[in-house]
Enzyme design. Sequence first.
Site, short mmCIF file in Angstrom:
data_model
loop_
_atom_site.label_atom_id
_atom_site.label_comp_id
_atom_site.label_asym_id
_atom_site.label_seq_id
_atom_site.Cartn_x
_atom_site.Cartn_y
_atom_site.Cartn_z
N GLY A 11 31.86 14.33 -44.21
CA GLY A 11 32.89 13.63 -43.46
C GLY A 11 33.63 12.67 -44.37
N MET A 16 34.84 6.05 -42.44
CA MET A 16 33.53 5.71 -42.99
C MET A 16 33.27 6.46 -44.28
SD MET A 16 31.74 3.37 -41.61
CE MET A 16 30.13 3.83 -42.26
N GLY A 91 25.67 8.93 -38.62
CA GLY A 91 26.28 8.03 -37.66
C GLY A 91 27.27 8.76 -36.79
N ALA A 115 22.00 6.54 -36.07
CA ALA A 115 22.29 5.27 -35.42
C ALA A 115 23.75 5.24 -35.02
CB ALA A 115 21.97 4.10 -36.35
N SER A 116 24.04 4.53 -33.94
CA SER A 116 25.43 4.35 -33.52
C SER A 116 26.11 3.25 -34.31
CB SER A 116 25.48 4.01 -32.02
OG SER A 116 24.78 2.80 -31.77
N ASN A 117 25.33 2.42 -34.98
CA ASN A 117 25.86 1.28 -35.73
C ASN A 117 24.94 1.01 -36.91
OD1 ASN A 117 26.37 -1.52 -36.56
ND2 ASN A 117 27.61 -1.68 -34.71
N HIS A 147 36.44 -4.33 -28.90
CA HIS A 147 36.91 -3.56 -30.06
C HIS A 147 38.44 -3.51 -30.05
CE1 HIS A 147 32.72 -2.11 -30.09
NE2 HIS A 147 32.93 -1.86 -31.37
N LYS A 151 40.29 2.12 -30.03
CA LYS A 151 38.98 2.69 -29.69
C LYS A 151 39.04 3.26 -28.28
CE LYS A 151 34.01 1.79 -29.80
NZ LYS A 151 33.76 2.92 -30.70
N THR A 158 27.43 1.49 -29.64
CA THR A 158 26.51 0.40 -29.96
C THR A 158 26.06 -0.33 -28.70
OG1 THR A 158 27.50 0.10 -32.13
CG2 THR A 158 26.21 -1.74 -31.26
#
Length: 236
Positions: A11, A16, A91, A115-117, A147, A151, A158
Site C-alpha cells: 500500500g 500511510m 492497519g 490495529a486500527s490505530n 476527525h 473522514k 479507533t
Amino acid sequence: MTDPLRVLIHGANGRMGRALSRLAGEDAAFDIAGAISRHVDARVVDGIPRFAVSELNGVPIFDVAIDFSQPEAFDAILGLCVARGKPFVSGTTGLTGSQYEALDAASTHIATMWASNFSLGVAVLHDLVERASRVLPGWDCDIIEAHHTRKVDAPSGTALTLGDSAVQGGATPHFASIRAGDIVGEHCVQFTSNGERIELIHRAGNRDIFAAGALHVARALRTRAAGRYRPIDLLG
C-alpha cells in the site's frame, strides 16, 4: 549490532505508505526491501524497488511486511507472509469477518498484529480504558471522537476498538462523532457518575505518529513467536 530490518511496504502509494517509506528511509534501523502498490510507474523510486500487487510472488527477501492497503488486497499479502514465514503488521480497515478469521489462522504460523490505530499513546489508552471500565461498574461510558471533514466512517475504527476495550472491562460504551476542519484525530473516553467525571484523552498532532508506531511494532515482532499481538504487547 542487529542488521537493519528489511521491511516490505504494502500500500506504498497511500498516505500511510508514503509516511512509512519516508520515516524508514531516514532511519538506519530499517532497509526497505520493496514497495507494493496497485500501479507502478517506475521500477525504482528513491532507491526503493517497486512492485505491482500482481507481482507479489516476485518480491525480494524481507523480514516483516507492513500493510496499509484495501480489504481486497489484504488476503494476498497475508498469504505471502504465511508462505514465507514472516511477521505481518496491518492497519487495513474494513476487513470482513472471514478476513479476521484468516488473520487468526495465520497467527498459528507467524507473528501478526492488526490495529486500527498505531499510535503508541492509543495503545496505552486502550489499557487504561479497560482498567477504568473494570473498576468503575455502573458508571456511564461515552467515547467522543473528532476527525477532519474528509473522514467518511463514523465512529472511527479507533473509537470502535476503544469501545471493545471498554466492553472487556464490563462497560457499555456510547459513541459520538465530530467531523471538523483538519483535525488529525482526537479520542476522549469519558466515565461519568453522580458528581464526578473522568476523561481519558488522546490527541494526535500529526500522522507521522501512526507510521512511527507501525515501524516500532514491526521491529518488536522480528523476534516474536507465532501469535496475534496487540500494540500494548509490543511497547518497551
